[in-house]
Every structure is written in C-alpha cells, then in structure tokens.
Design an enzyme around this catalytic site. Structure first.
Site, PDB file in Angstrom:
ATOM      1  N   HIS A  65      25.713 107.437 112.606  1.00  0.00           N
ATOM      2  CA  HIS A  65      26.823 106.810 113.098  1.00  0.00           C
ATOM      3  C   HIS A  65      27.641 107.545 113.652  1.00  0.00           C
ATOM      4  O   HIS A  65      28.018 108.772 113.249  1.00  0.00           O
ATOM      5  CB  HIS A  65      27.154 106.049 112.118  1.00  0.00           C
ATOM      6  CG  HIS A  65      28.113 104.800 112.773  1.00  0.00           C
ATOM      7  ND1 HIS A  65      29.346 104.870 113.243  1.00  0.00           N
ATOM      8  CD2 HIS A  65      27.849 103.296 113.028  1.00  0.00           C
ATOM      9  CE1 HIS A  65      29.902 103.794 113.750  1.00  0.00           C
ATOM     10  NE2 HIS A  65      28.874 102.943 113.475  1.00  0.00           N
ATOM     11  N   HIS A  66      28.598 107.311 114.853  1.00  0.00           N
ATOM     12  CA  HIS A  66      29.466 108.083 115.500  1.00  0.00           C
ATOM     13  C   HIS A  66      30.584 108.368 114.537  1.00  0.00           C
ATOM     14  O   HIS A  66      31.410 109.337 114.761  1.00  0.00           O
ATOM     15  CB  HIS A  66      29.796 107.374 116.781  1.00  0.00           C
ATOM     16  CG  HIS A  66      30.290 108.433 117.920  1.00  0.00           C
ATOM     17  ND1 HIS A  66      30.827 109.826 117.539  1.00  0.00           N
ATOM     18  CD2 HIS A  66      30.096 108.419 119.245  1.00  0.00           C
ATOM     19  CE1 HIS A  66      30.948 110.448 118.766  1.00  0.00           C
ATOM     20  NE2 HIS A  66      30.535 109.799 119.892  1.00  0.00           N
ATOM     21  N   CYS A  67      30.963 107.398 113.684  1.00  0.00           N
ATOM     22  CA  CYS A  67      32.170 107.449 112.823  1.00  0.00           C
ATOM     23  C   CYS A  67      31.839 108.834 111.840  1.00  0.00           C
ATOM     24  O   CYS A  67      32.879 109.316 111.201  1.00  0.00           O
ATOM     25  CB  CYS A  67      32.241 106.254 112.054  1.00  0.00           C
ATOM     26  SG  CYS A  67      31.005 105.913 110.511  1.00  0.00           S
ATOM     27  N   ASN A  86      34.806 114.039 113.801  1.00  0.00           N
ATOM     28  CA  ASN A  86      35.019 114.047 115.195  1.00  0.00           C
ATOM     29  C   ASN A  86      36.191 114.882 115.625  1.00  0.00           C
ATOM     30  O   ASN A  86      37.076 114.513 115.121  1.00  0.00           O
ATOM     31  CB  ASN A  86      35.154 112.271 115.809  1.00  0.00           C
ATOM     32  CG  ASN A  86      33.773 111.715 115.567  1.00  0.00           C
ATOM     33  OD1 ASN A  86      33.078 111.667 116.551  1.00  0.00           O
ATOM     34  ND2 ASN A  86      33.727 111.067 114.507  1.00  0.00           N
TER      35      ASN A  86
END
Length: 463
Positions: free
Chosen positions: A136-138, A304
């Site tokens: 997941h991008h989180c 990120n």
C-alpha cells in the site's frame, strides 16, 4: 507507538474517496528458471520479513480521527495470508503476465492485516518465473518500495541509481513530527499558528512554486479522454528501452534521463490523442511528477518522502526533438520556480495542524472531482546491477504505479541495470490502447536514438 505521517495517512483517505481505486504500488521481478521449490521460496520470504517491521504491522485508526492512524503489531500475523502462488495460462507470454498483474493490482489490500502481498508466479515463457510484491502507498514511496523489494534478493539492496538524485546529497529532512493530540482548543490554535508561520516561510523561499502548484491544481486541463472517472478494473503494460541509448541521447542533446523519459511519454500520449480523434493542446497533459526529497542517510526509512512538480508536457508539438527541448525547458522552469521546495514545505507544515483538521480536509478534497492533472509519471531509481533470488538472476523488474483522483493512467519509470522500464497502469474501460502507449514510448526513444546517431555522424571527426 509510531504514527503515520499526514502524507502517509493521506493515501488511505485518497483510496477511501473512490470505491473504484486501489492505492497500492508494486513491482514484478522476472527471474530465470528453473523455479525453486515453493516451500523454499516461502522460507526465504519469511527470513527476509523478520528484519522489516512494517511487513508485520497493520494500521489502526481512531474514532473521528482524533489521533493519526498508527502502526501496531498484527497479533494474528500469518504468512499464508500474504504469500500466494499462481500459474499463468499457456503460452505464459507478456500479455498473460500483464493481465495477471492488472487483476492483482486492481483489488484493495485488506486493512485488517499488514498492507502487502507477495505472489509467486509460475509458467512464464522460456522456463522463467516471477515474484510480484504489492504494498500500500501509505507504507512507502517509490524509493522506499524499491528498498523493500530489494530485501527479497540474495544480496539485499546493493548499489542503486538512487544515490544520483539531488535529494540524496542533501541533509535529511526529517519533516515535522506529528504533535501530541490535544482536545484543548488553545493547543489547536497554537498548532495552526505554527503551521501558518511554516507556510509563510515556505512561500517566502519559493513563492513562485506555490503559485505554479496552486495554478496547476486549480486550472482545468483541456477536456480529453485521458482523465475522468475510472472503473474498478485495470490494464497493465510495460515498455523497455536501453539505458545506454538513453544516456547517449542525454549526451548529444544536453538533457537528463528524466527529460528523455518524459519526452517519450509525451510523444506516446500525443499519438494516443491523435489516434482517438482528439486535438493535442498545450494544457492537455498536465502531469504530476513526484520528486524525491529522500537523502542517502534516510534511504532505509520506510515512509513517503516526496514533493512534486506539475509541468504540462508538450503534446501540442509534433516534432520529437522539439518536444525534447521543450520538456527540458519546462522542467528547468518548474525546478527554478521552487515547486519542489514549495511542495515539501507545505507537506511539512501541515504536520503541525491537529490531525482531525487535516484528515477532514483531505477527505473533503479527495472527494471533489479534480480536473487540473491528467496523469502521473514517477521516476524510481533501481539497482545498478542485476539482482539474484535464490541464485537465479532477475532478468527484469517491472514497476507498477497506482491511479486515483480522475487519473486514467499512471506511469512508473524504473532504471534497472542496463534498462529503463516504463510500467503503465490504466483504467480498463477507457484505455484499451495501453499496449500502444507502451510501444509508442519505445518508438520515441528509438527515434531519438537515431537522431542522436545522426548528430554524432555529422559532427567533425565524429565528435
């Protein structure tokens, strides 16, 4: 307890804003055969994840978003929930692999478990097999995801092209820590004041960048089939070009690898618009270009760390060399305007606001139909040398970006050993020509290579 940053949590909110999207990123490693015993592969995965806490942690949210989400250990962690086995139908060609990738990536990850999956894929043509890792991008941005993917290889990450990006040589920007949550309105007011000061300072340092980013987000792009609502299904394709050829083009025209990559994307999208009977305009392809702000000493951090630029790629220009010069000029202007600094400063400053305010604001904004950005193109530096998994050589790595917020295509660009690979994810219903997009990228690089060869041969003494 480790909280998600405002940016990390924002990817969860963006996914929740549209039931048709899955905000996972990934990569496919295509590996020489024969495939090892599946049990040995599972044991290998188990050994690697021990050193990566995030692979055993799940997201815990709070009622009314009174606190940021946090990473907690999964008390019922079971590797069999995450590692799966699949086989491609004959003939096991690229199209079969791409269809499988699209099927896996279009499904959302289960929020009740750690947010990742690993698929062992058999039956590729030529006796090869593959490993698809979906995260997941989180959890991580592109560079952090590549670091996680590299952890599955025999030698770990090793040397990567990430050391060449500008942020790699800058001091670590640790960002703004999420403040302790308080229900006292006076504390909220204090946080808002600090954020206002941070935003003011960022605007002072990069006022042009603030104006450019704001204008890019608020000005609608030219109406076209490239943007709009998406369905739940996806298509995937990939383009591969020689990194040596790209570097030769860079040398002959005085541009960067990213300039060449974005020019190839520009040419392919222009061809798509023409193919669809639409007129390419100057504002037809405003593109979100993530920019890493990850320094070398933060390379192993799993999170990120990105800012952004919003150039309009010049699809209105027909000549390929003109496109290359224009891409170089527009990116130079975007860099000089302070877009990267403005985006980074804004992301840091909003961390000072009480999380409920930012969560509710992000939730509202991601539910509004954005019309300014048409696609995303992210450049991810990969390993310099070919990797090996259980003694087998990884012959290629295919990057997989997500799409959301009205973007019908997303392109990830990955440098791996001697290749530059473009992974394209697209909405199934509106982008049936995704393979033609990939071939258009390859053709554009081939044409630029031919032109640069002509430039060399016409120079005195071949210099």
């Amino acid at each position: 307890m480790e909280h998600l940053s405002t940016l990390d949590a924002g990817f969860l909110e963006a996914e929740d804003s549209d039931r048709h999207v899955s905000l996972a990123v990934g990569g496919v490693s295509v590996i020489e055969g024969p495939m090892p015993d599946f049990a040995s592969l599972v044991d290998n995965v188990a050994d690697r994840i021990v050193s990566i806490p995030r692979f055993k942690q799940m997201v815990r949210t709070h009622v009314l978003d009174l606190e940021p989400p946090e990473w907690v250990e999964d008390p019922n962690f079971d590797l069999s929930h995450h590692v799966h086995r699949a086989a491609l139908p004959d003939p096991g060609d690229d199209q079969s692999l791409f269809r499988f990738v699209a099927d896996v990536m279009e499904r959302r990850l289960d929020r009740d478990r750690p947010l990742w999956e690993c698929w062992i894929i058999e039956g590729l043509a030529g006796g090869r097999w593959a490993v698809l890792v979906k995260i997941h991008h989180c959890v991580a941005d592109g560079i952090a995801t590549m670091h996680l993917l590299s952890s599955f290889s025999d030698d770990g990450e090793g040397a990567t092209f990430a050391s060449e990006i500008r942020a790699a040589h800058e001091p670590t920007d640790r960002g703004v820590r999420v403040p302790k949550v308080s229900l006292n309105p006076l504390d909220w007011a204090s946080g808002i004041w600090q954020a206002a000061v941070g935003v003011t300072n960022a605007a002072t340092l990069a006022v042009g960048g603030v104006v450019e980013i704001t204008g890019g987000l608020l000005r609608p792009a030219a109406t076209s089939s490239l943007a709009g609502p998406v369905s739940t299904m996806r298509r995937y394709s990939a383009a591969r070009v020689s990194l040596e050829e790209v570097e030769t083009i860079c040398h002959e025209f005085g541009v960067t690898v990213n300039d060449v990559a974005l020019t190839a994307i520009t040419a392919s999208f222009r061809a798509a618009l023409v193919r669809r009977g639409e007129r390419p305009r100057r504002n037809s392809l405003r593109t979100l270009v993530p920019v890493s702000i990850r320094s070398n000493d933060a390379r192993e951090a799993v999170d990120n760390r990105v800012s952004l630029m919003l150039p309009c790629l010049p699809v209105e220009k027909e000549d390929l060399v003109d496109q290359l010069h224009e891409v170089h000029g527009r990116l130079t202007t975007a860099k000089g305007s302070g877009q990267r600094q403005a985006g980074s400063g804004f992301i840091s400053s909003i961390g000072l606001l009480p999380f409920p305010l930012t969560a509710w604001a992000v939730r509202l904004l991601t539910r509004l139909p954005q019309r300014g950005v048409v696609t995303v193109a992210t450049n991810v530096p990969g390993p310099r040398q070919r990797s090996r998994i259980l003694g087998r050589e990884v012959v290629s790595v295919l990057p997989i970006p997500p799409i959301a917020l009205q973007l019908r295509t997303g392109i990830a660009i990955l440098s791996y050993a001697d290749s530059l690979v473009f992974g394209i994810i697209a909405d199934y219903d509106t982008t049936s020509d995704v393979d033609e997009l990939a071939r258009g990228i390859e053709q554009a690089v081939a044409q630029l290579s031919a032109v640069s060869a002509g430039v060399r041969s016409s120079a005195p003494n071949g210099d």
